[in-house]
Design a protein around this motif. Structure first.
Motif, PDB file in Angstrom:
ATOM      1  N   LEU A 138       0.818  -1.201   0.000  1.00 57.25           N
ATOM      2  CA  LEU A 138       0.000   0.000   0.000  1.00 57.25           C
ATOM      3  C   LEU A 138       0.855   1.256   0.000  1.00 57.25           C
ATOM      4  CD1 LEU A 138      -2.805   1.395   0.345  1.00 57.25           C
ATOM      5  CD2 LEU A 138      -2.431   1.229   2.809  1.00 57.25           C
ATOM      6  N   VAL A 139       1.877   1.281   0.855  1.00 49.46           N
ATOM      7  CA  VAL A 139       2.764   2.453   0.901  1.00 49.46           C
ATOM      8  C   VAL A 139       3.527   2.590  -0.405  1.00 49.46           C
ATOM      9  CG1 VAL A 139       4.769   3.450   2.065  1.00 49.46           C
ATOM     10  CG2 VAL A 139       2.962   2.376   3.411  1.00 49.46           C
ATOM     11  N   GLY A 140       3.940   1.471  -0.990  1.00 47.82           N
ATOM     12  CA  GLY A 140       4.597   1.533  -2.298  1.00 47.82           C
ATOM     13  C   GLY A 140       3.691   2.122  -3.367  1.00 47.82           C
ATOM     14  N   MET A 141       2.422   1.750  -3.346  1.00 46.28           N
ATOM     15  CA  MET A 141       1.456   2.318  -4.294  1.00 46.28           C
ATOM     16  C   MET A 141       1.296   3.817  -4.075  1.00 46.28           C
ATOM     17  SD  MET A 141      -1.418  -0.722  -4.104  1.00 46.28           S
ATOM     18  CE  MET A 141      -2.634   0.175  -5.062  1.00 46.28           C
ATOM     19  N   LEU A 142       1.291   4.246  -2.816  1.00 47.37           N
ATOM     20  CA  LEU A 142       1.191   5.681  -2.538  1.00 47.37           C
ATOM     21  C   LEU A 142       2.374   6.434  -3.124  1.00 47.37           C
ATOM     22  CD1 LEU A 142      -0.042   5.785   1.184  1.00 47.37           C
ATOM     23  CD2 LEU A 142      -1.307   6.473  -0.844  1.00 47.37           C
ATOM     24  N   TYR A 143       3.573   5.879  -2.948  1.00 45.98           N
ATOM     25  CA  TYR A 143       4.757   6.541  -3.495  1.00 45.98           C
ATOM     26  C   TYR A 143       4.714   6.608  -5.024  1.00 45.98           C
ATOM     27  CZ  TYR A 143       7.115   6.585   1.033  1.00 45.98           C
ATOM     28  OH  TYR A 143       7.464   6.839   2.330  1.00 45.98           O
ATOM     29  N   VAL A 144       4.171   5.572  -5.640  1.00 51.85           N
ATOM     30  CA  VAL A 144       4.072   5.563  -7.106  1.00 51.85           C
ATOM     31  C   VAL A 144       3.048   6.598  -7.574  1.00 51.85           C
ATOM     32  CG1 VAL A 144       3.365   4.188  -9.100  1.00 51.85           C
ATOM     33  CG2 VAL A 144       4.840   3.174  -7.349  1.00 51.85           C
ATOM     34  N   MET A 177      -2.122  11.721   3.907  1.00 48.62           N
ATOM     35  CA  MET A 177      -1.737  10.470   3.250  1.00 48.62           C
ATOM     36  C   MET A 177      -2.083   9.271   4.137  1.00 48.62           C
ATOM     37  SD  MET A 177       1.986  11.517   1.668  1.00 48.62           S
ATOM     38  CE  MET A 177       2.452   9.795   1.421  1.00 48.62           C
ATOM     39  N   TYR A 178      -1.773   9.382   5.409  1.00 47.88           N
ATOM     40  CA  TYR A 178      -2.027   8.280   6.333  1.00 47.88           C
ATOM     41  C   TYR A 178      -3.522   8.007   6.455  1.00 47.88           C
ATOM     42  CZ  TYR A 178      -1.567   5.320  10.459  1.00 47.88           C
ATOM     43  OH  TYR A 178      -1.623   4.260  11.322  1.00 47.88           O
ATOM     44  N   ILE A 179      -4.307   9.056   6.675  1.00 47.39           N
ATOM     45  CA  ILE A 179      -5.741   8.885   6.914  1.00 47.39           C
ATOM     46  C   ILE A 179      -6.461   8.448   5.642  1.00 47.39           C
ATOM     47  CG2 ILE A 179      -7.862  10.091   7.571  1.00 47.39           C
ATOM     48  CD1 ILE A 179      -6.071  11.826   9.404  1.00 47.39           C
ATOM     49  N   PHE A 180      -6.120   9.060   4.505  1.00 42.86           N
ATOM     50  CA  PHE A 180      -6.768   8.681   3.249  1.00 42.86           C
ATOM     51  C   PHE A 180      -6.507   7.215   2.923  1.00 42.86           C
ATOM     52  CE2 PHE A 180      -6.153   7.900  -1.309  1.00 42.86           C
ATOM     53  CZ  PHE A 180      -7.447   8.119  -1.763  1.00 42.86           C
ATOM     54  N   SER A 181      -5.267   6.776   3.106  1.00 38.33           N
ATOM     55  CA  SER A 181      -4.949   5.373   2.819  1.00 38.33           C
ATOM     56  C   SER A 181      -5.669   4.435   3.786  1.00 38.33           C
ATOM     57  CB  SER A 181      -3.435   5.153   2.884  1.00 38.33           C
ATOM     58  OG  SER A 181      -2.922   5.474   4.161  1.00 38.33           O
ATOM     59  N   SER A 182      -5.836   4.854   5.046  1.00 40.56           N
ATOM     60  CA  SER A 182      -6.571   4.026   6.015  1.00 40.56           C
ATOM     61  C   SER A 182      -8.034   3.893   5.629  1.00 40.56           C
ATOM     62  CB  SER A 182      -6.445   4.627   7.419  1.00 40.56           C
ATOM     63  OG  SER A 182      -5.107   4.620   7.865  1.00 40.56           O
ATOM     64  N   VAL A 183      -8.633   5.012   5.209  1.00 38.80           N
ATOM     65  CA  VAL A 183     -10.034   4.987   4.786  1.00 38.80           C
ATOM     66  C   VAL A 183     -10.207   4.093   3.572  1.00 38.80           C
ATOM     67  CG1 VAL A 183     -11.902   6.387   3.839  1.00 38.80           C
ATOM     68  CG2 VAL A 183     -10.576   7.235   5.775  1.00 38.80           C
ATOM     69  N   TRP A 184      -9.307   4.235   2.606  1.00 39.16           N
ATOM     70  CA  TRP A 184      -9.411   3.443   1.373  1.00 39.16           C
ATOM     71  C   TRP A 184      -9.226   1.954   1.649  1.00 39.16           C
ATOM     72  CZ3 TRP A 184      -5.270   0.967  -1.467  1.00 39.16           C
ATOM     73  CH2 TRP A 184      -5.682   0.464  -2.716  1.00 39.16           C
ATOM     74  N   GLN A 185      -8.308   1.617   2.554  1.00 39.81           N
ATOM     75  CA  GLN A 185      -7.978   0.208   2.784  1.00 39.81           C
ATOM     76  C   GLN A 185      -8.957  -0.471   3.726  1.00 39.81           C
ATOM     77  OE1 GLN A 185      -4.204  -0.534   4.746  1.00 39.81           O
ATOM     78  NE2 GLN A 185      -3.950  -2.468   3.648  1.00 39.81           N
ATOM     79  N   GLU A 186      -9.478   0.219   4.727  1.00 40.48           N
ATOM     80  CA  GLU A 186     -10.207  -0.437   5.811  1.00 40.48           C
ATOM     81  C   GLU A 186     -11.713  -0.231   5.786  1.00 40.48           C
ATOM     82  OE1 GLU A 186      -8.389   0.993   9.340  1.00 40.48           O
ATOM     83  OE2 GLU A 186      -6.374   0.325   8.774  1.00 40.48           O
ATOM     84  N   THR A 187     -12.210   0.720   5.001  1.00 49.16           N
ATOM     85  CA  THR A 187     -13.637   1.032   5.040  1.00 49.16           C
ATOM     86  C   THR A 187     -14.501  -0.172   4.667  1.00 49.16           C
ATOM     87  OG1 THR A 187     -13.324   3.382   4.607  1.00 49.16           O
ATOM     88  CG2 THR A 187     -15.461   2.437   4.014  1.00 49.16           C
ATOM     89  N   GLY A 188     -14.177  -0.830   3.572  1.00 49.68           N
ATOM     90  CA  GLY A 188     -15.003  -1.933   3.104  1.00 49.68           C
ATOM     91  C   GLY A 188     -15.087  -3.063   4.103  1.00 49.68           C
ATOM     92  N   PHE A 189     -13.947  -3.466   4.636  1.00 45.05           N
ATOM     93  CA  PHE A 189     -13.940  -4.590   5.572  1.00 45.05           C
ATOM     94  C   PHE A 189     -14.626  -4.217   6.885  1.00 45.05           C
ATOM     95  CE2 PHE A 189     -12.121  -7.743   8.445  1.00 45.05           C
ATOM     96  CZ  PHE A 189     -12.223  -8.900   7.681  1.00 45.05           C
TER      97      PHE A 189
END
Length: 314
Positions: A138-144, A177-189
């Motif tokens: 996930l962090v690698g995708m953010l950097y890309v 970056m931290y919060i947006f990635s958390s929302v994107w990764q964890e919201t569905g589950f």
């Protein structure tokens, strides 16, 4: 006579308990595995907590190391960056809780109103998938995506005449970056729990509300939300009780020398002190202090929730 009766009653009670165990031995056998797991991996390691009060030396062992009391706690409280670390941890955890916690509730409420099953399954699969991506990927995708030279986001910014932004190197962008990635990764589950709670609501309540002319919004407000309120309260208590234990791995991977002023939180600091510098007693004291804060928060929020809503963990 009374003493004789008591002596007879105790063996009888023991025999009755033994019979119940034999009759339900499958259940006791089933529960024995998690009990053993918690005893070995959760309770036995607490033995090592005492190094927070000692000047631990690997050669002397835990018992042989000299006792120093609260010296390591005082050292942490007197550290020049103590308030910065506490402020960063509380601020990042609070923002993450305030933004990431309610979104799964809204998603579950909206999915529950969908009647087209194909569309519902497609959306569920789409929002569940990010949860199974590892944090490192996930962090690698953010950097890309956020790369200042070839990242998609900066390409869009350039397209509209803007200047590229060094997202990974600017302190102001660490928390988004931290919060947006958390929302994107964890919201569905996270929404699965609320969907399960919504499935337990009596459908006759909705049918009666439709007959009375209630709109979807009113049904959500007066049927769905009250129906899942106990679940929301319990999960909120658990989230607050784990407030200070915000994810170490992602914060550490997103941390750079340019944003360390906002990205240095208690878990990353404990890692640097304990693993990289081998100051085990000092890092154990910081971790114990962090756990104590979580315990106090859990107790306070649980009592408040029980007084307000009548629901709580204990």
């Amino acid at each position: 006579m009374m003493v004789a009766k008591k002596r007879e009653a105790i063996p009888a009670a023991g025999r009755g308990r033994l019979k119940r165990v034999r009759a339900n031995y499958e259940l006791y056998l089933l529960i024995s595995f998690p009990v053993v797991y918690f005893l070995i991996f959760k309770y036995w390691p607490m033995y090592g907590v005492q190094i927070a009060f000692k000047d631990f030396s690997a050669s002397q062992g835990i018992w042989g190391s000299p006792w120093v009391g609260f010296d390591h706690f005082k050292r942490f409280f007197d550290a020049y960056n103590f308030w910065q670390i506490i402020r960063n941890t509380v601020y990042l955890s609070g923002l993450n809780l305030a933004i990431a916690f309610p979104i799964p509730i809204f998603v579950a409420l909206m999915l529950n109103q969908l009647r087209q099953q194909r569309l519902k399954r497609f959306i569920q699969t789409t929002i569940y998938a990010p949860y199974f991506i590892s944090t490192i990927v996930l962090v690698g995708m953010l950097y890309v995506f956020l790369s200042p030279s070839s990242g998609l986001v900066n390409q869009v910014i350039k397209l509209f005449g803007g200047e590229p932004i060094l997202f990974a190197g600017e302190s102001a962008w660490f928390r988004p970056m931290y919060i947006f990635s958390s929302v994107w990764q964890e919201t569905g589950f996270s929404s699965i729990v609320y969907l399960a709670a919504l499935a337990g609501i009596d459908p006759h309540l909705h049918e009666a509300a439709v007959v009375d002319g209630a709109s979807k919004w009113k049904r959500i407000l007066h049927i769905d939300l009250p129906g899942i309120a106990p679940t929301i309260v319990v999960l909120f208590i658990l989230a607050v009780g784990n407030l200070m234990n915000i994810g170490f791995e992602k914060a550490f991977l997103l941390q750079k020398d340019l944003n360390v002023d906002v990205s240095e939180i208690i878990p990353t600091y404990v890692y640097k002190i304990g693993i990289q510098r081998a100051q085990y007693s000092f890092s154990a004291a910081i971790g114990l202090f962090n756990a104590a804060i979580n315990l106090v928060l859990l107790y306070i929020v649980n009592r408040s929730a029980k007084k307000i809503s009548g629901n709580g963990l204990f």
